[in-house]
Write a protein that holds these residues in place. Sequence first.
Motif: not given
Length: 355
Positions: A290-299
Amino acid sequence: MSFTALHPERGRLDATLTGLGQDLPWEGIYRARPRIRLTCPECGHGVHAKLSPRRVRYFAHDPGRSPHCQLSLESADHHLLKRVLAESIRRAGWSADLEVPAPDGSWRADVMATSPSGERRMAWEAQLSPISGDDIQMRTDRYSAEQITCCWVSSRDRVPWLRTVPGIAVTPAHLPEVVEGWMVHDGVVSFGPRRGAWARVGDVTLPAFVRWVLGDGLIFHTIGRRYRRIHLPGSNATVRCSAGWTTQRSIDAESAHEAMRQRQEAAKHVRQERERKAAERREQMERDRQRQEDERHRAEVEERNRRTRIEWERQSAAWEAEHREELRRQRQQAHLQELARLERDRQEQAAAQQW
């Protein structure tokens, strides 16, 4: 009423024994003339030999006895139970003496059983009158202090102290004098390894129970807290029970079952711990994902915003260039218009001069 008396020459007599325990025939004291002066071992008052309607031998107090003599206050049922206990003990190969007092008077055993070697003693108490748990425990502790084991016996329907001290509840025989007809209906239990639980044992005769206890075949056992729901024979009903007479085999079976249960509990705990850690790992992996997904989404959002900003800046620059070009064209057009106007003014002045 009592089964014992003191003879002035022979000493202690026991009406339940052949020869009264002193090689003295019953006829030597029963209705003998002149009358032999017998006394109560409890209060010292005079007693005389008697026969009950069922031809049971005993000693009765003479008129004028003390109202506080414990032996005289005991009921016929009490004396009958003592006689049955004494007979059961003797059949088991031990000697049995009735109404045996302590040297210091701190206790008096209804029936004192003594092993053939004389090294072991066990008090058997007929308890038919109400008694509190504290009182019966105190009396039991007095015996224990002198290395005497004991067993309390009652023929009453309700025996509230049965689980607090070594004891049993019995059912009298149809013919009370028939010792084999007395049955133990509560106090004996057996552990079933398959069920993993204790069950009450029925159909045990009182003589058999006494023989097993004196022969160390039965032991008074405190039941483990997890196993105190006792199944009743012939039904699905259960009762709470904290202790009972049982065999060493049942005690070992309970210990083995408890050890197995603890192993299962330990294995269950290990399994649950393993599952908990696996769940924690899954949760951590999910959090990481989820953190990676959030980071990807934020990126992605930042990239879209960057591109939007660049596009906006490009468009703004283009709009600014167009605006500057438009101003330049407007100024150029205004300049040309001004030149054209000046040319017209010159031409008009020239034409006016010609006129």
